[in-house]
Design an enzyme around this catalytic site. Structure first.
Site, PDB file in Angstrom:
ATOM      1  N   HIS A  77       0.829  -1.217   0.000  1.00 55.15           N
ATOM      2  CA  HIS A  77       0.000   0.000   0.000  1.00 55.15           C
ATOM      3  C   HIS A  77       0.862   1.265   0.000  1.00 55.15           C
ATOM      4  O   HIS A  77       0.500   2.272   0.596  1.00 55.15           O
ATOM      5  CB  HIS A  77      -0.940   0.035   1.208  1.00 55.15           C
ATOM      6  CG  HIS A  77      -1.952  -1.076   1.225  1.00 55.15           C
ATOM      7  ND1 HIS A  77      -3.213  -0.936   0.693  1.00 55.15           N
ATOM      8  CD2 HIS A  77      -1.896  -2.349   1.688  1.00 55.15           C
ATOM      9  CE1 HIS A  77      -3.887  -2.068   0.854  1.00 55.15           C
ATOM     10  NE2 HIS A  77      -3.115  -2.945   1.441  1.00 55.15           N
TER      11      HIS A  77
ATOM     12  N   ASN B  50     -10.296  -2.782   2.525  1.00 53.03           N
ATOM     13  CA  ASN B  50      -9.985  -2.792   1.095  1.00 53.03           C
ATOM     14  C   ASN B  50     -11.260  -2.563   0.285  1.00 53.03           C
ATOM     15  O   ASN B  50     -12.352  -2.551   0.834  1.00 53.03           O
ATOM     16  CB  ASN B  50      -9.379  -4.138   0.690  1.00 53.03           C
ATOM     17  CG  ASN B  50      -7.904  -4.247   1.062  1.00 53.03           C
ATOM     18  OD1 ASN B  50      -7.222  -3.240   1.257  1.00 53.03           O
ATOM     19  ND2 ASN B  50      -7.417  -5.464   1.160  1.00 53.03           N
TER      20      ASN B  50
ATOM     21  N   HIS C 234      -3.823   1.129  12.073  1.00 53.50           N
ATOM     22  CA  HIS C 234      -3.576  -0.090  12.854  1.00 53.50           C
ATOM     23  C   HIS C 234      -4.920  -0.734  13.179  1.00 53.50           C
ATOM     24  O   HIS C 234      -5.786  -0.082  13.772  1.00 53.50           O
ATOM     25  CB  HIS C 234      -2.832   0.302  14.143  1.00 53.50           C
ATOM     26  CG  HIS C 234      -2.408  -0.849  14.985  1.00 53.50           C
ATOM     27  ND1 HIS C 234      -2.460  -2.164  14.547  1.00 53.50           N
ATOM     28  CD2 HIS C 234      -1.917  -0.899  16.255  1.00 53.50           C
ATOM     29  CE1 HIS C 234      -2.012  -2.948  15.513  1.00 53.50           C
ATOM     30  NE2 HIS C 234      -1.687  -2.214  16.547  1.00 53.50           N
TER      31      HIS C 234
ATOM     32  N   TYR D  25       0.698  -4.119  12.289  1.00 54.04           N
ATOM     33  CA  TYR D  25       0.635  -2.690  11.937  1.00 54.04           C
ATOM     34  C   TYR D  25       1.447  -1.824  12.889  1.00 54.04           C
ATOM     35  O   TYR D  25       2.151  -0.904  12.462  1.00 54.04           O
ATOM     36  CB  TYR D  25      -0.822  -2.214  11.856  1.00 54.04           C
ATOM     37  CG  TYR D  25      -1.519  -2.752  10.624  1.00 54.04           C
ATOM     38  CD1 TYR D  25      -1.903  -4.087  10.547  1.00 54.04           C
ATOM     39  CD2 TYR D  25      -1.749  -1.957   9.516  1.00 54.04           C
ATOM     40  CE1 TYR D  25      -2.508  -4.609   9.418  1.00 54.04           C
ATOM     41  CE2 TYR D  25      -2.358  -2.464   8.382  1.00 54.04           C
ATOM     42  CZ  TYR D  25      -2.738  -3.792   8.331  1.00 54.04           C
ATOM     43  OH  TYR D  25      -3.317  -4.297   7.209  1.00 54.04           O
TER      44      TYR D  25
HETATM   45 FE1  HDD Z   1      -2.614  -4.737   5.533  1.00 57.59          FE
HETATM   46  C1  HDD Z   1      -1.110  -1.717   5.103  1.00 57.59           C
HETATM   47  C2  HDD Z   1      -5.535  -3.471   4.323  1.00 57.59           C
HETATM   48  C3  HDD Z   1      -3.991  -7.891   5.596  1.00 57.59           C
HETATM   49  C4  HDD Z   1       0.087  -5.856   7.114  1.00 57.59           C
HETATM   50  N1  HDD Z   1      -3.204  -2.956   4.831  1.00 57.59           N
HETATM   51  C5  HDD Z   1      -2.446  -1.824   4.751  1.00 57.59           C
HETATM   52  C6  HDD Z   1      -3.231  -0.739   4.253  1.00 57.59           C
HETATM   53  C7  HDD Z   1      -4.480  -1.233   4.030  1.00 57.59           C
HETATM   54  C8  HDD Z   1      -4.455  -2.629   4.400  1.00 57.59           C
HETATM   55  C9  HDD Z   1      -5.665  -0.466   3.493  1.00 57.59           C
HETATM   56  C10 HDD Z   1      -2.736   0.669   3.998  1.00 57.59           C
HETATM   57  C11 HDD Z   1      -3.021   1.587   5.148  1.00 57.59           C
HETATM   58  C12 HDD Z   1      -2.591   2.984   4.792  1.00 57.59           C
HETATM   59  O1  HDD Z   1      -3.216   3.581   3.905  1.00 57.59           O
HETATM   60  O2  HDD Z   1      -1.625   3.455   5.386  1.00 57.59           O
HETATM   61  N2  HDD Z   1      -4.371  -5.540   4.974  1.00 57.59           N
HETATM   62  C13 HDD Z   1      -5.488  -4.833   4.603  1.00 57.59           C
HETATM   63  C14 HDD Z   1      -6.619  -5.716   4.558  1.00 57.59           C
HETATM   64  C15 HDD Z   1      -6.179  -6.958   4.897  1.00 57.59           C
HETATM   65  C16 HDD Z   1      -4.770  -6.838   5.172  1.00 57.59           C
HETATM   66  C17 HDD Z   1      -8.028  -5.285   4.184  1.00 57.59           C
HETATM   67  C18 HDD Z   1      -6.938  -8.235   5.028  1.00 57.59           C
HETATM   68  C19 HDD Z   1      -8.170  -8.315   5.359  1.00 57.59           C
HETATM   69  N3  HDD Z   1      -2.048  -6.543   6.191  1.00 57.59           N
HETATM   70  C20 HDD Z   1      -2.769  -7.718   6.160  1.00 57.59           C
HETATM   71  C21 HDD Z   1      -2.043  -8.742   6.873  1.00 57.59           C
HETATM   72  C22 HDD Z   1      -0.889  -8.172   7.335  1.00 57.59           C
HETATM   73  C23 HDD Z   1      -0.921  -6.794   6.889  1.00 57.59           C
HETATM   74  C24 HDD Z   1      -2.526 -10.166   7.085  1.00 57.59           C
HETATM   75  C25 HDD Z   1       0.242  -8.745   8.116  1.00 57.59           C
HETATM   76  C26 HDD Z   1       0.232  -9.809   8.817  1.00 57.59           C
HETATM   77  N4  HDD Z   1      -0.799  -3.949   5.935  1.00 57.59           N
HETATM   78  C27 HDD Z   1       0.144  -4.589   6.655  1.00 57.59           C
HETATM   79  C28 HDD Z   1       1.355  -3.730   6.957  1.00 57.59           C
HETATM   80  C29 HDD Z   1       0.930  -2.367   6.341  1.00 57.59           C
HETATM   81  C30 HDD Z   1      -0.405  -2.680   5.718  1.00 57.59           C
HETATM   82  C31 HDD Z   1       2.650  -4.290   6.541  1.00 57.59           C
HETATM   83  C32 HDD Z   1       1.925  -1.706   5.380  1.00 57.59           C
HETATM   84  C33 HDD Z   1       2.063  -0.292   5.848  1.00 57.59           C
HETATM   85  C34 HDD Z   1       1.234  -0.191   7.018  1.00 57.59           C
HETATM   86  O3  HDD Z   1       0.695  -1.406   7.327  1.00 57.59           O
HETATM   87  O4  HDD Z   1       1.030   0.813   7.671  1.00 57.59           O
HETATM   88  O5  HDD Z   1       1.559  -3.633   8.310  1.00 57.59           O
END
Ligand code: HDD
Length: 707
Positions: free
Chosen positions: A83, A156, A347, A370
């Site tokens: 993202h 999402n 988060h 997060y």
């Molecule tokens: Fe995630 C970012 C949505 C599963 C780990 N995720 C991130 C963002 C969105 C989502 C919208 C961007 C937020 C922003 O605009 O800053 N992610 C989802 C959805 C998931 C999902 C809807 C499943 C239902 N994500 C998911 C899992 C993990 C993560 C299973 C880790 C185990 N996601 C992250 C992250 C991010 C992230 C690595 C990258 C940057 C951040 O968080 O701030 O932690």
């Protein structure tokens, strides 16, 4: 920069004419607004480094030069691992009615209560500089600055996810991101490692159906649904729980580009979605969504043929209706992309009293991930003090120090204490409302690394999705699979993936196999035939045509009266009408008057508009017919299924664009969104017909389309 600039952040008015104001302030009081060092010392010149003689070496003594370069050298922070590419905006959430029967969440407790929000939309795969219109899932993350603390709904634009357990997330992300040796592709999933992983991991199948559908190429962030994905839990003041799924529904309907269009847009305007959001808000067309919930009583937990804790499943809306509970309006653009959109930290574990988790193993892992990612991305534990992350609610704790600490904490820093008057005290002691208490769920089980049997059906809902699609939506899905797998070098991966698809639908598998040159798999028996009409975009058109963009192709000799009449009628309904001509400035109308040109044709493209109009005017149409850019504009709009309206001589451009004659000039033309007016057609009537056609968005059953 003076202190009042540095404190700019959430809650401040938009910077309308900030530059003028700044200059005026400087003139009035140069001692306050002059350029300074970080220490506040005014600087005489920032264009020339201190040197020994005009042509001599630069001196180390120049503290301003060193400070300036050092700060610059440290400007970048790690981009989000997923993202990374996004755009954000502020606004508010307004509750429709008290939801106290289900949750004690304060921001949902009273009709009309407004809560400030920041929303960030994003793509998943590409880096910060990648194009907006790639085929990908879109993030839809909302931070509610509630009176009881910040609540983040990190969703999402698709209601399911690729994997069921967060422990698979690093594998999934490694596979989907650019390949490790050559760092390709930038944005999108059309490459070997992604499909290798997907084909070996059948739980991805349902999400793949969504990702290969038009949902993955939205027309605009403003025209996407959003989903919380997981089953969460509402909790009342007296501790009763209700399962809840969250849905955002856009007022403007759910609309998409077509794939060919999306690819062209990525070159014509890589910032297409970012610009669209920004411009809509700047022009006062505030995007709006309705928040809806599906509520499931706890006693019904096991009454579905899937597991509520499985994030690869939806609850079909026909089974549990979506109840609207409030609206989201985005009405303010950020002032500084980095400070706000880049530094915002979402988060899933940022919850408030009244909202709690379930044991969904994907959600549980996210609740760790997060916070962890923000620590590396934002450089330490104090990121919640950044203006965009700061709660409106009071913050009181014994967390201290760390990189970037902004707060000067007086007094004691431990608990219990007597020297600090026992503060901050446990909120639970008073037993009052507005205190987060974890939902008291009974848990009993062995410590095991085993997925529940109830998570094993990976195909029924993938089939449900396919079965619910209109004919043209299915065509697009087939084309998308063909494109993506067609970019996969490994035949083995292609075959395995096509084999999985046989579990969804035999025809789908056959058509994809045919396109990518592998043998059709054996049909699988017992494939689900259920459908859910709520999933088809054909049923999600929304109302009206606000902010839909209509291009008027003009040249010297264009019937300017027609343009005015059409423009009036369309703009009254909220559409945006722009006159395009070969050059900027103005063109001479057929009545001799001038017609202002909004955009020079070479700077634009049909993909940046929703419809095209060619007015009458012999001389003008002759010029347009001789201009390959104008002819291509009309042809492309046609091939992408967009409404086309031509008046009088304008018809010639249809012929020039070599569009299927039997369609565009035949009686069925209006059914295909090609509207022609002759000498007696009132321009206003044509405009109304165009508005109706725009309301249908595209004409996906038109012959000769590019998918
Ligand atoms: Fe995630 C970012 C949505 C599963 C780990 N995720 C991130 C963002 C969105 C989502 C919208 C961007 C937020 C922003 O605009 O800053 N992610 C989802 C959805 C998931 C999902 C809807 C499943 C239902 N994500 C998911 C899992 C993990 C993560 C299973 C880790 C185990 N996601 C992250 C992250 C991010 C992230 C690595 C990258 C940057 C951040 O968080 O701030 O932690």
């Amino acid at each position: 920069m003076s202190a009042h600039h540095q404190s700019a952040g959430r809650g401040d008015p938009p910077a309308q004419d900030a530059k003028d104001q700044q200059l005026a302030r400087f003139r009035a009081a140069p001692e306050h607004d002059a350029l300074t060092t970080d220490q506040g010392v005014r600087v005489d010149d920032t264009d020339n480094a201190l040197r020994a003689g005009t042509r001599g070496p630069t001196l180390l003594e120049d503290f301003h030069n060193r400070e300036k370069l050092t700060h610059f050298d440290h400007e970048r922070i790690p981009e989000r691992v997923v993202h990374a590419r996004g755009a954000g905006a502020y606004g508010y959430f307004e509750a429709y009615e008290p939801l106290t029967e289900y949750t004690c969440a304060d921001f949902l407790a009273e009709a009309g209560r407004r809560t400030p929000v920041f929303v960030r939309f994003s793509t998943v795969q590409g880096p910060r500089g990648s194009a907006d219109t790639v085929r990908d899932v879109r993030g839809f993350a909302t931070k509610f600055y509630t009176r009881e603390g910040n609540y983040d709904l990190v969703g999402n634009n698709m209601p399911v996810f690729f994997i069921q357990d967060a422990i698979k997330f690093p594998d999934f992300v490694h596979a989907v991101k650019m390949e490790p040796d050559n760092e390709m592709p930038t944005g999108g999933t059309a490459h070997d490692t992604f499909w290798d992983f997907a084909s070996l991991q059948p739980e991805t199948t349902h999400m793949l159906m969504w990702a290969m559908s038009d949902r993955a190429i939205p027309r605009s962030f403003r025209m996407m649904q959003g989903f919380g994905v997981h089953t969460f839990r509402f909790v009342t003041a007296d501790g009763r729980g209700t399962f809840v799924k969250f849905h955002w529904k856009p007022k403007l309907g759910v609309h998409s580009q077509v794939w060919d269009e999306a690819q062209i847009t990525a070159g014509r305007d890589p910032d297409y979605h970012r610009r669209d959001l920004w411009e809509a808000i700047e022009s006062g067309e505030y995007p709006e969504w309705e928040l809806g919930v599906q509520l499931v009583p706890e006693e019904d937990e096991f009454s579905f043929d899937f597991d509520l804790l499985d994030a690869t499943k939806i609850i079909p809306e026909e089974q549990v209706p979506v109840r609207p509970i409030g609206r989201l309006v985005l009405d303010r653009n950020p002032q500084n992309f980095f400070a706000e959109t880049e530094q915002v930290a979402f988060h899933t574990a940022n919850v408030v009293p009244g909202i709690d988790f379930t044991n969904d193993p994907l959600l549980q892992g996210r609740n760790f991930s997060y916070l962890d990612t923000q620590l590396i991305r934002l450089g330490g534990p104090n990121f919640s003090q950044l203006p965009v992350n700061r709660p409106l609610a009071d913050v009181n704790h014994n967390h201290r120090d760390g990189f970037g600490q902004q707060v000067i904490h007086p007094g004691t820093n431990y608990f219990p204490n007597s020297l600090g008057g026992g503060c901050p005290a446990h909120a639970g002691a008073g037993g009052g409302a507005g205190v987060f208490r974890h939902y008291a769920q009974r848990v009993d089980g062995e410590k095991i690394r085993v997925r529940s049997d109830s998570f094993q059906d990976h195909y029924s809902q993938a089939a449900l999705f396919w079965n619910s699609m209109a004919d043209w939506e299915r065509r697009h899905i087939v084309e998308a699979f063909r494109f993506e797998l067609g970019k996969v070098g490994s035949t083995q991966v292609r075959e395995r993936m096509v084999g999985n698809l046989a579990n969804v639908n035999a025809q789908l598998a056959e058509m994809v196999a045919d396109g990518v040159g592998v043998a059709a798999p054996q049909p699988v028996s017992g494939v689900s035939t259920a459908s859910s009409p709520a999933l088809s975009q054909e049923n999600l058109l929304g109302e009206g045509i606000r902010t839909r963009k209509v291009a008027v192709l003009a040249a010297d000799g264009t019937d300017a009266g027609q343009v005015t009449a059409v423009r009036e009628r369309l703009t009254a309904q909220g559409a945006i009408v722009e006159v395009l001509a070969a050059k900027d400035g103005s063109v001479r109308g057929s009545d001799g008057g001038g017609l202002d040109v909004d955009r020079a044709l070479p700077t634009m493209a049909s993909v940046l508009y929703d419809a095209v109009l060619v007015p009458d005017g012999k001389e003008a149409v002759a010029a347009l017919a001789a201009d390959p850019a104008a002819v291509r504009f009309v042809e492309e709009a046609y091939r992408h299924g967009k409404p086309i309206a031509v008046l009088g001589e304008g018809t010639r451009l249809l012929t020039e664009a070599k569009l299927p004659e039997e369609v565009v000039l035949g009686e069925s033309a209006p059914d295909f969104g090609v509207l022609t007016g002759n000498g007696t057609t009132a321009p206003g009537d044509l405009a109304d017909a165009l508005a109706t056609a725009l309301g249908r968005h595209r004409f996906p059953r038109r012959p000769g389309l590019l998918n």
